[in-house]
Design an enzyme around this catalytic site. Structure first.
Site: not given
Length: 345
Positions: A309-310
């Site tokens: 996600h990051f």
């Protein structure tokens, strides 16, 4: 050691699939044409504030003011701090501006008893921020919460939008698992004491560290994630009021899902040049949400990265290379062929 970017073709709903060039890393003895952009020295990052509607908005800025503007919009639970590695990689070529939203980072945090935090409110302040800085054209880079903020900013003033960079920033139901959809529905509908307590757990120290930053990076990949990320975020979520701000935003998130059709209509009508760089290991905003953009933006460029996600925390250099190629093509007015790639490192 030579680091080679290999392109593995993935399905794109029948659209043309074009192999990407293979950038060669340090020590590789050069690169093929149109591969790795030439590195440029970063410019100093400045840490500034500006008043917007009587509130103090903090932002990071680097790069000459006469260059094309990249507006970096952060996600949850972070702030402009999430772009601390990306900004230097881009600032030698562009003016890079990354604000903290109202209620996040080093910007003002008015009490959630005084202000009801919604994505409309965040976008109003970002639009005011853009106007306070006199930015008349920009490419919006958006991650996570950056999508609902960024789309509202774009729809408010479409004449200012030069393009989009989409990084794990959802605008399609395809990108949400059924569990994730139910989470947002419950957050919106269940205002009971038990419901609020459950939401409060999502902004706990353990949840932010283990279920946000470390969730997508098993084994040795965990070494990619700086502990500065959650340490910084938690320092600015230290009070019950700070955490309540994020709870209110979770309660409002269903409004974004309801707005997906209008965002998609905007994309179809405006066809903004778009680069999609998506961490394919993200179980929250799954990669089907990245591919879904191609339905409305058949000329968009899609890269599925070996990241979660990051993704910008894990693959800042790879993302910067994609952004530079995209921006240089945009600045040159070059036409773009539809691309759908899976980048493996």
């Amino acid at each position: 050691m030579v680091t080679v970017l290999a392109a593995v073709l993935v399905g794109c709903g029948g659209r043309a699939v074009v192999p990407a060039p293979s950038p060669i890393g340090p020590g590789g003895g050069g690169a093929t044409a149109a591969a790795t952009p030439e590195a440029s020295w970063p410019e100093k990052t400045y840490y500034r504030t500006v008043e917007v509607r009587g509130r103090r908005i903090f932002y990071r800025e680097a790069g000459s003011r006469d260059r094309p503007v990249l507006l970096l919009l952060h996600g949850y639970p972070s702030s402009s701090h999430t772009y601390r590695e990306l900004i230097p990689l881009l600032s030698g070529r562009y003016r890079v501006v990354a604000p903290d939203y109202l209620g996040s980072g080093f910007s003002d945090h008015p009490s959630p008893e005084e202000v009801t935090y919604t994505f409309d409110l965040l976008a109003e302040y970002v639009t005011g921020f853009v106007e306070a800085l006199g930015l008349t054209q920009y490419v919006i880079y958006m991650q996570d919460f950056g999508a609902p903020v960024g789309f509202r900013v774009a729809l408010a003033h479409p004449e200012r939008l030069r393009g989009l960079v989409v990084q794990n920033a959802n605008a399609y139901l395809d990108g949400l698992t059924e569990d994730r959809r139910q989470f947002f529905r419950r957050a919106h509908e269940d205002r009971s004491e038990a419901g609020l307590a459950a939401l409060a757990q999502t902004v706990s120290a353990t949840a932010i560290r283990e279920r946000q930053y470390l969730r997508d990076v098993p084994g040795e990949k965990r070494e990619r994630m700086s502990p500065d990320t959650w340490t910084h975020d938690l320092a600015l979520l230290a009070t019950a009021e700070d955490r309540a701000i994020q709870v209110q935003l979770f309660q409002d998130y269903q409004a974004n899902i309801d707005a997906y059709p209008s965002w998609q209509a905007f994309l179809r009508a405006r066809q903004p040049p778009t680069l999609i760089v998506w961490g394919r290991n993200d179980p929250a905003f799954v990669s089907a949400g990245a591919r879904a953009y191609l339905r409305d933006l058949p000329q968009a460029e899609l890269h599925l990265l070996d990241a979660g996600h990051f993704a910008v925390e894990e693959q800042a250099v790879a993302i910067a290379q994609h952004v530079v190629r995209f921006m240089e093509g945009l600045n040159a007015g070059a036409g773009r062929e539809p691309v759908c790639l899976s980048d493996r490192f």
